[in-house]
Design an enzyme around this catalytic site. Structure first.
Site, PDB file in Angstrom:
ATOM      1  CG  HIS A   7       4.610 -13.369  -5.073  1.00 53.35           C
ATOM      2  ND1 HIS A   7       5.833 -12.877  -5.472  1.00 53.35           N
ATOM      3  CD2 HIS A   7       4.221 -12.563  -4.056  1.00 53.35           C
ATOM      4  CE1 HIS A   7       6.166 -11.837  -4.738  1.00 53.35           C
ATOM      5  NE2 HIS A   7       5.197 -11.605  -3.857  1.00 53.35           N
ATOM      6  CG  HIS A  79       2.071  -7.955  -1.815  1.00 47.58           C
ATOM      7  ND1 HIS A  79       2.559  -8.274  -0.567  1.00 47.58           N
ATOM      8  CD2 HIS A  79       2.913  -8.570  -2.694  1.00 47.58           C
ATOM      9  CE1 HIS A  79       3.635  -9.047  -0.688  1.00 47.58           C
ATOM     10  NE2 HIS A  79       3.868  -9.238  -1.970  1.00 47.58           N
ATOM     11  CD  GLU A 130       7.139  -7.734  -4.004  1.00 48.00           C
ATOM     12  OE1 GLU A 130       6.261  -8.577  -3.699  1.00 48.00           O
ATOM     13  OE2 GLU A 130       8.324  -7.839  -3.653  1.00 48.00           O
TER      14      GLU A 130
END
Lengths: 134, 134
Positions: A7, A79, A130
């Site tokens: 994502h 992010h 991430e």
């Protein structure tokens, strides 16, 4: 090592307005808000055919995105999340390459119930990365 | 209206260092630099299984990303690009919803040789949104 882009996370100052904009102006498939108290955020996932957009809104006074929204009052891209097969192997390999892992270096359980880690933006061209084990 | 996430663009102050970091530390499939003089950037595409990361580096003195790199000297996530079937229909629908299209409102030919438009970040939670017709 990295696999799919799981994502892209966008921090927003008004979750309902952002969801409405993605739903009506962009015609996207927008989910329902989910509180993630362990991460200090309320999230809405937008399902695209090949990946997801994660809208992030602060939950609680010490939300980790409060500082970001102070610096970026209109919101902004916060992010990117890449998938890995083995998060501990990925962590160890990244540390050997000199990249810094945020926090105590131990994975936490992320918004999808899977182990996640964050890497220092200074080691990745100003981008908070991430990693999520899938 | 929007379909797949075509790419996430990351502006970087050192294209070779960024490519090396994605190739060696993250083990990604990193392409070769391509100059895009019409857009004032040199780009490298990183192929992920489901989408792409586009590394952006200024080409020429009036590159549109010079200002971004002045504000973000380490680099940072610059924009997201969503695919649409019909860019003129998407533009007209977005304008009706009140969203602002950057430039003169006419599509330009993007890095993939396809028509693209950019939407004003203030209308999308501080996120610069590119639309690409596929």
């Amino acid at each position: 090592m990295i696999g799919r882009l799981n994502h892209v996370a966008i921090a927003v100052p008004d979750l309902e307005a952002a969801a409405a904009q993605y739903r009506s102006a962009l015609g996207a498939n927008v989910g329902e808000p989910q509180d993630e108290p362990d991460h200090g955020v309320t999230v809405i996932f937008i399902e695209l055919p090949n990946t997801k957009i994660e809208l992030l809104y602060p939950l609680g006074d010490d939300s980790p995105i409060n500082g970001f929204l102070e610096k970026n009052p209109s919101g902004g891209i916060h992010h990117v999340c890449y998938e890995v097969d083995d998060i501990l192997a990925a962590r160890d390999q990244l540390k050997e390459s000199g990249a810094r892992v945020l926090g105590n270096g131990e994975p936490k359980i992320g918004a999808h119930g899977k182990p996640v880690l964050f890497l220092h933006p200074k080691d990745f061209q100003g981008t908070l990365v991430e990693l999520e084990q899938v």
